[in-house]
Design an enzyme around this catalytic site. Structure first.
Site, PDB file in Angstrom:
ATOM      1  N   LYS A   1       0.644  -1.195  -0.115  1.00 35.36           N
ATOM      2  CA  LYS A   1       0.041   0.094   0.092  1.00 35.36           C
ATOM      3  C   LYS A   1       0.851   1.328   0.063  1.00 35.36           C
ATOM      4  O   LYS A   1       1.607   1.622   0.998  1.00 35.36           O
ATOM      5  CB  LYS A   1      -0.795   0.122   1.415  1.00 35.36           C
ATOM      6  CG  LYS A   1      -1.890   1.137   1.069  1.00 35.36           C
ATOM      7  CD  LYS A   1      -2.298   1.808   2.464  1.00 35.36           C
ATOM      8  CE  LYS A   1      -1.809   2.929   2.576  1.00 35.36           C
ATOM      9  NZ  LYS A   1      -1.649   4.098   1.723  1.00 35.36           N
TER      10      LYS A   1
ATOM     11  N   GLU B   1       9.941   2.237  10.543  1.00 30.67           N
ATOM     12  CA  GLU B   1      10.918   3.283  10.224  1.00 30.67           C
ATOM     13  C   GLU B   1      10.233   4.632  10.330  1.00 30.67           C
ATOM     14  O   GLU B   1       9.484   5.037   9.255  1.00 30.67           O
ATOM     15  CB  GLU B   1      11.785   3.080   8.984  1.00 30.67           C
ATOM     16  CG  GLU B   1      12.561   1.858   8.927  1.00 30.67           C
ATOM     17  CD  GLU B   1      13.629   2.011  10.188  1.00 30.67           C
ATOM     18  OE1 GLU B   1      14.219   3.058  10.605  1.00 30.67           O
ATOM     19  OE2 GLU B   1      14.014   0.940  10.521  1.00 30.67           O
TER      20      GLU B   1
ATOM     21  N   CYS C   1      13.717  11.657   5.495  1.00 35.63           N
ATOM     22  CA  CYS C   1      13.745  11.392   7.067  1.00 35.63           C
ATOM     23  C   CYS C   1      15.095  11.564   7.721  1.00 35.63           C
ATOM     24  O   CYS C   1      15.137  11.765   8.622  1.00 35.63           O
ATOM     25  CB  CYS C   1      13.205   9.995   7.288  1.00 35.63           C
ATOM     26  SG  CYS C   1      14.307   8.882   6.201  1.00 35.63           S
TER      27      CYS C   1
ATOM     28  N   GLU D   1       9.941  17.346  14.239  1.00 37.65           N
ATOM     29  CA  GLU D   1      10.090  17.042  12.876  1.00 37.65           C
ATOM     30  C   GLU D   1       9.423  18.072  11.943  1.00 37.65           C
ATOM     31  O   GLU D   1       8.214  17.930  11.905  1.00 37.65           O
ATOM     32  CB  GLU D   1       9.872  15.481  12.512  1.00 37.65           C
ATOM     33  CG  GLU D   1      10.360  15.218  11.066  1.00 37.65           C
ATOM     34  CD  GLU D   1      10.138  13.925  10.433  1.00 37.65           C
ATOM     35  OE1 GLU D   1       8.869  13.314  10.861  1.00 37.65           O
ATOM     36  OE2 GLU D   1      10.843  13.113   9.907  1.00 37.65           O
TER      37      GLU D   1
HETATM   38  P1  NAD Z   1       2.534   8.849   7.116  1.00 37.91           P
HETATM   39  O1  NAD Z   1       2.713   8.225   8.432  1.00 37.91           O
HETATM   40  O2  NAD Z   1       1.556   9.837   7.083  1.00 37.91           O
HETATM   41  O3  NAD Z   1       2.036   7.807   5.998  1.00 37.91           O
HETATM   42  C1  NAD Z   1       3.061   6.611   5.869  1.00 37.91           C
HETATM   43  C2  NAD Z   1       2.215   5.673   5.051  1.00 37.91           C
HETATM   44  O4  NAD Z   1       1.170   4.979   6.061  1.00 37.91           O
HETATM   45  C3  NAD Z   1       1.215   6.077   3.960  1.00 37.91           C
HETATM   46  O5  NAD Z   1       1.152   5.074   3.010  1.00 37.91           O
HETATM   47  C4  NAD Z   1      -0.092   6.342   4.620  1.00 37.91           C
HETATM   48  O6  NAD Z   1      -1.297   5.958   3.756  1.00 37.91           O
HETATM   49  C5  NAD Z   1      -0.147   5.019   5.781  1.00 37.91           C
HETATM   50  N1  NAD Z   1      -0.799   5.309   6.890  1.00 37.91           N
HETATM   51  C6  NAD Z   1      -1.490   6.328   7.358  1.00 37.91           C
HETATM   52  N2  NAD Z   1      -2.159   6.193   8.475  1.00 37.91           N
HETATM   53  C7  NAD Z   1      -2.367   4.920   8.522  1.00 37.91           C
HETATM   54  C8  NAD Z   1      -2.904   3.952   9.423  1.00 37.91           C
HETATM   55  N3  NAD Z   1      -3.642   4.372  10.523  1.00 37.91           N
HETATM   56  N4  NAD Z   1      -2.685   2.580   9.504  1.00 37.91           N
HETATM   57  C9  NAD Z   1      -1.690   2.004   8.371  1.00 37.91           C
HETATM   58  N5  NAD Z   1      -1.269   2.811   7.660  1.00 37.91           N
HETATM   59  C10 NAD Z   1      -1.381   4.271   7.649  1.00 37.91           C
HETATM   60  O7  NAD Z   1       4.077   9.489   6.526  1.00 37.91           O
HETATM   61  P2  NAD Z   1       4.407  10.178   5.387  1.00 37.91           P
HETATM   62  O8  NAD Z   1       3.740  11.538   5.493  1.00 37.91           O
HETATM   63  O9  NAD Z   1       3.573   9.573   4.224  1.00 37.91           O
HETATM   64  O10 NAD Z   1       5.649  10.233   5.233  1.00 37.91           O
HETATM   65  C11 NAD Z   1       6.580  11.252   5.934  1.00 37.91           C
HETATM   66  C12 NAD Z   1       7.213  10.751   7.330  1.00 37.91           C
HETATM   67  O11 NAD Z   1       7.803   9.471   6.939  1.00 37.91           O
HETATM   68  C13 NAD Z   1       8.060  11.523   8.025  1.00 37.91           C
HETATM   69  O12 NAD Z   1       7.860  11.603   9.292  1.00 37.91           O
HETATM   70  C14 NAD Z   1       9.350  10.934   7.625  1.00 37.91           C
HETATM   71  O13 NAD Z   1      10.485  11.066   8.556  1.00 37.91           O
HETATM   72  C15 NAD Z   1       9.156   9.301   7.691  1.00 37.91           C
HETATM   73  N6  NAD Z   1      10.139   8.749   6.907  1.00 37.91           N
HETATM   74  C16 NAD Z   1      10.964   7.802   7.632  1.00 37.91           C
HETATM   75  C17 NAD Z   1      11.983   7.003   6.887  1.00 37.91           C
HETATM   76  C18 NAD Z   1      12.594   6.358   7.746  1.00 37.91           C
HETATM   77  O14 NAD Z   1      13.331   5.513   7.225  1.00 37.91           O
HETATM   78  N7  NAD Z   1      12.913   6.253   8.857  1.00 37.91           N
HETATM   79  C19 NAD Z   1      12.152   7.266   5.472  1.00 37.91           C
HETATM   80  C20 NAD Z   1      11.127   8.236   4.892  1.00 37.91           C
HETATM   81  C21 NAD Z   1      10.101   8.790   5.390  1.00 37.91           C
END
Ligand code: NAD
Length: 478
Positions: free
Chosen positions: A172, A247, A281, A378
């Site tokens: 997803k 992550e 990230c 962040e």
């Molecule tokens: P997000 O948490 O909003 O979404 C990430 C994914 O989770 C999306 O596919 C989203 O649809 C899904 N999601 C949202 N709510 C959910 C739920 N209740 N249950 C299951 N899935 C759900 O994050 P984002 O805005 O897409 O990405 C940005 C964030 O990602 C930043 O905080 C960044 O630091 C982090 N990030 C971390 C890494 C790492 O490796 N540590 C790498 C890239 C991005």
């Protein structure tokens, strides 16, 4: 272009609601339509992935590797077109996006080769005539939930090791990277990946993501995204005793010591903070500078930031493009407003034609203490804060004064201090005289504290997540 689900080798258009994708570089331009799935598409995907599991898991590692090599070859053929689509969908500059697709190709080849690597070990038995050994076995059907900021590389660094270990996958992607995900699935279909081995379900996090986490018959979930979502996924998986990996966010520091070669390091600090408009990230969000060099560092930083070119993502000269979406624009914009009212501007760049897209001018501020939200939360945008350190020990203390622990850099020419920093920085990835972002794909990737569930991705570490260890003992007679 419209999104589609790829389930059991069939292309299915979800009948739920939809959204028009606007190019963040030019918001009047429509890129495509995202069609969102209802939760029952996850049940279909689980059935398809389970049906494909036995045959896929029984293939030799070499045979699974051949599939990954083909995926790499077809992806490479479509690299430029995919990079352009992703740039138009989420605003990452085309030069960086091309690099990201290349990383995806390399990851597929790296994990393809893992199919024939020796795994497990022979453990001498205390009994006579017993052969005892351990080996890796697949987990089963694995769920992969990905963010938008690396729309190609992050999905591949989960899907490739999951597949080579013999699992089948349900993926997803993030809502605002769903066109890119659909095109990637088409590319993998063209590569001849058998039906049901990889299944793509487009949908909202709160619907499809939570159906995967709360109900679906999955054996593991690998998630990358925000810490808030990740910790709730971890709790749900722990309740169901499903293997999980999360992550999450970061508040990464670049530490500049008094003996750093300022002329050579400023470009690295700037790159860490502003490439991808700060939406990595591992982006540098705090710049911790030893007092003795703060003034000369500031001067160099001012000149370097003022020279940054903010431009549409498809402009090959763009150093950074817009932020990815209206939501990002609003969220990062609120931090910029806070910075302009409560901190002092150190460096900034100009943005032309800001009304055309979600452009946010790169900004560096100072004058807030280490507890301030700008120094703790962040931001995930092109805004960094400078914190002044009295000396090395103070710099390390500031670096560690955060709930996050993803990445940190120290800039120094003192080998002793570099090694102390490598030991004392409470982060999963620590770098000397290099920017906070950019860990290579063959090395473990992940964080400490609230940045990670303490597993690692990429490199050999990913194989540990996507397989279970089975201990086997065979009694034989001679
Ligand atoms: P997000 O948490 O909003 O979404 C990430 C994914 O989770 C999306 O596919 C989203 O649809 C899904 N999601 C949202 N709510 C959910 C739920 N209740 N249950 C299951 N899935 C759900 O994050 P984002 O805005 O897409 O990405 C940005 C964030 O990602 C930043 O905080 C960044 O630091 C982090 N990030 C971390 C890494 C790492 O490796 N540590 C790498 C890239 C991005």
């Amino acid at each position: 272009m419209e999104t589609k689900n790829w389930i059991g080798g069939e292309w299915i258009t979800p009948q739920g609601d939809s959204a028009v994708v606007k190019n963040p570089s030019a918001v009047h331009e429509e890129v495509g339509i995202v069609r969102f799935s209802a939760a029952d598409h996850i049940e279909e995907a689980v059935r398809a992935a389970r049906a494909a599991l036995g045959t896929w898991a029984r293939l030799t590692g070499a045979a699974r590797g051949e599939h990954l090599y083909r995926m790499a070859a077809v992806l490479e053929r479509h690299a430029d077109e995919l990079a352009k689509l992703a740039s138009r969908e989420m605003g990452k500059p085309i030069a960086e996006m091309r690099g990201e697709v290349t990383r995806g190709v390399n990851l597929l080849r790296y994990y393809a080769a893992e199919g024939v690597r020796a795994i497990g070990s022979v453990i001498p038995s205390a009994e006579a005539s017993v052969l005892q050994y351990s080996k890796r076995v697949p987990l089963g059907v694995v769920g992969v939930i990905t963010p938008w900021n690396f729309p190609v590389a992050i999905p591949i660094w989960k899907i490739a090791p999951a597949l080579i270990c013999g699992n089948t996958v349900i993926w997803k992607p993030a809502e605002i990277a769903s066109l890119t995900a659909t095109r990637m699935a088409e590319i993998f279909a063209e590569a001849g990946l058998p039906a049901g081995v990889l299944n793509l379900v487009i949908g909202r996090g709160g619907v499809i993501g939570s159906a995967m986490v709360e109900e679906a018959d999955l054996q593991a979930i690998s998630f990358t995204g925000s810490t808030a979502t990740g910790t709730s996924i971890a709790a749900a998986c722990a309740r169901r005793n499903i293997k999980y990996q999360t992550e999450m966010g970061g508040k990464n520091a670049a530490v500049v010591l008094r003996d750093a070669d300022l002329d050579s390091i400023v470009p690295m600090v700037v790159s860490g903070a502003f490439r991808s408009a700060g939406q990595k990230c591992t982006a540098t969000s705090r710049i911790i500078v030893e007092k003795a060099v703060l003034q000369p560092f500031r001067q160099r930083l001012q000149a370097a930031v003022a020279a940054l070119k903010v431009a549409p993502a498809l402009d090959p000269a763009a150093y950074l493009g817009p932020v990815a979406s209206a939501d990002q624009y609003e969220k990062v914009g609120a931090y910029v407003a806070l910075a302009r009212s409560e901190a002092k501007v150190v460096a900034q760049a100009a943005v032309a034609a800001a009304d055309e897209g979600y452009y946010i001018a790169p900004l560096v501020v100072e004058g807030v203490d280490a507890h301030h939200p700008l120094a703790q939360e962040e931001i995930f945008g092109p805004l960094a804060v400078i914190l002044e350190a009295e000396d090395f020990d103070h710099a390390v203390a500031l670096c560690n004064q955060t709930v996050y622990g993803l990445s940190a850099s120290v800039f120094t020419s003192d080998l002793g201090k570099a090694h102390r920093f490598l030991d004392e920085a409470e982060v999963g990835m620590v770098r000397v005289n290099q920017e906070t972002a950019g860990v290579e794909y063959q090395a473990p990737f992940g964080g400490m504290k609230m940045s990670s569930s303490h597993t690692r991705e990429q490199g050999q570490a990913a194989l540990d997540f996507y397989s279970a260890v089975k201990t086997c003992a065979v009694k034989y007679t001679l």
